[in-house]
Design an enzyme around this catalytic site. Structure first.
Site, mmCIF file in Angstrom:
data_model
loop_
_atom_site.group_PDB
_atom_site.id
_atom_site.type_symbol
_atom_site.label_atom_id
_atom_site.label_comp_id
_atom_site.label_asym_id
_atom_site.label_seq_id
_atom_site.Cartn_x
_atom_site.Cartn_y
_atom_site.Cartn_z
ATOM 1 N N ASP A 17 37.507 -11.269 -20.727
ATOM 2 C CA ASP A 17 38.483 -11.633 -21.848
ATOM 3 C C ASP A 17 38.017 -10.758 -23.015
ATOM 4 O O ASP A 17 37.086 -9.849 -22.689
ATOM 5 C CB ASP A 17 38.386 -12.891 -22.389
ATOM 6 C CG ASP A 17 39.069 -13.195 -23.754
ATOM 7 O OD1 ASP A 17 40.041 -12.902 -24.050
ATOM 8 O OD2 ASP A 17 38.336 -13.927 -24.422
ATOM 9 N N ASP A 19 38.395 -10.820 -27.153
ATOM 10 C CA ASP A 19 37.929 -11.331 -28.151
ATOM 11 C C ASP A 19 36.948 -12.563 -28.125
ATOM 12 O O ASP A 19 37.062 -13.204 -27.234
ATOM 13 C CB ASP A 19 39.132 -12.248 -28.794
ATOM 14 C CG ASP A 19 40.286 -11.352 -29.512
ATOM 15 O OD1 ASP A 19 39.981 -10.081 -29.354
ATOM 16 O OD2 ASP A 19 41.294 -11.726 -29.530
ATOM 17 N N ASP A 145 35.200 -16.622 -23.553
ATOM 18 C CA ASP A 145 34.646 -17.396 -24.584
ATOM 19 C C ASP A 145 35.210 -18.717 -24.602
ATOM 20 O O ASP A 145 34.504 -19.711 -25.334
ATOM 21 C CB ASP A 145 34.273 -16.541 -25.717
ATOM 22 C CG ASP A 145 35.904 -16.425 -26.495
ATOM 23 O OD1 ASP A 145 35.865 -16.899 -27.657
ATOM 24 O OD2 ASP A 145 36.771 -16.027 -25.798
#
Length: 191
Positions: A17, A19, A145
Site C-alpha cells: 500500500d 499511504d 496499514d
C-alpha cells in the site's frame, strides 16, 4: 540479519500500500499539486505549499534489496482518490543506492512492476494483479496499514499489518509469516 531475510524462499509478488505504509501521509488529503523535487535531495519532494513527501526511513533499502532478489516482482495496491498525485510522487522520489554501493539514484516508480492505484476494494486490486500476473494468491505478500484490508486473506494472500510505517522489522515479520504459511514441500525438493 538484515541481508539474510532477502535470502531463501520468497513470495513471487510483494505488494505494498502507499499511504501510511510507504510514506507518512494520505496523498489525496495531505498533498496539493504540483509536486517538485527540492534541489538535489533524494527521497524527498515537496508540494505546492512546501509540505514534505518522503518514504519512511527503511523503505529505500528494502526496495533496493528486493530489486536484487531473484524471482520477486513488486506491486502497489492503493485505494487513493488521487492516483495522479501518487504516480507523480513515485516518479519524483529518488531512491539512493545502498550504502557502499556504486550507482545512481532511481525513481521509486521504477521498482514496481505492477500498479493498482485507484479507489476501491483491495479485493479488486488483487484480483486484477492475479489476472495480470498469473501469480497464485498464495505466492503474494501484502503490506498495508489498514486492518480492513486483511480481507485479501480470503483470496489466499498473506497480509501483514503495518503500524507506524514499513520498517525492516515489519518487513522481516511479513516474510517470516509468509514462509510459515507456505513452507517448501519436502517432497517437491527431492524431485
Amino acid at each position: 540479519m538484515v541481508a539474510s531475510i532477502f535470502e531463501g524462499r520468497m513470495p513471487q509478488l510483494i505488494v505494498f500500500d502507499l499511504d501510511y505504509t510507504l510514506w507518512p501521509l494520505w496523498i489525496d488529503t495531505h498533498v496539493t499539486g504540483p509536486l517538485r523535487r527540492d534541489g538535489d535531495e533524494l527521497n524527498r519532494i515537496v508540494d505546492r505549499y512546501d509540505e514534505e513527501i518522503a518514504m519512511y526511513q527503511d523503505v529505500p533499502s528494502i526496495l533496493r534489496r528486493l530489486q536484487r532478489t531473484p524471482n520477486v516482482k513488486l506491486a502497489l495496491a492503493s485505494r487513493t482518490h488521487a492516483p495522479g498525485l501518487a504516480r507523480r510522487a513515485l516518479e519524483l522520489l529518488l531512491i539512493p543506492p545502498l550504502e557502499n554501493d556504486v550507482g545512481e539514484p532511481i525513481a521509486a516508480k521504477k521498482f514496481f512492476h505492477y500498479e493498482e492505484i485507484y479507489p476501491g476494494s483491495k479485493l479488486k486490486h488483487f484480483k486484477s494483479l492475479h489476472h495480470t500476473t498469473k501469480i497464485p494468491y498464495e505466492e503474494m505478500l501484502f503490506f498495508d496499514d489498514e486492518p480492513r484490508n486483511r480481507e485479501v486473506e480470503s483470496l489466499g494472500v498473506t497480509f501483514t499489518l503495518v503500524k507506524n510505517g514499513l520498517t525492516l522489522n515489519v518487513f522481516e515479520s511479513g516474510i517470516n509469516q509468509w514462509r510459515k504459511l507456505h513452507p517448501i514441500n519436502p517432497q517437491s525438493s527431492d524431485s
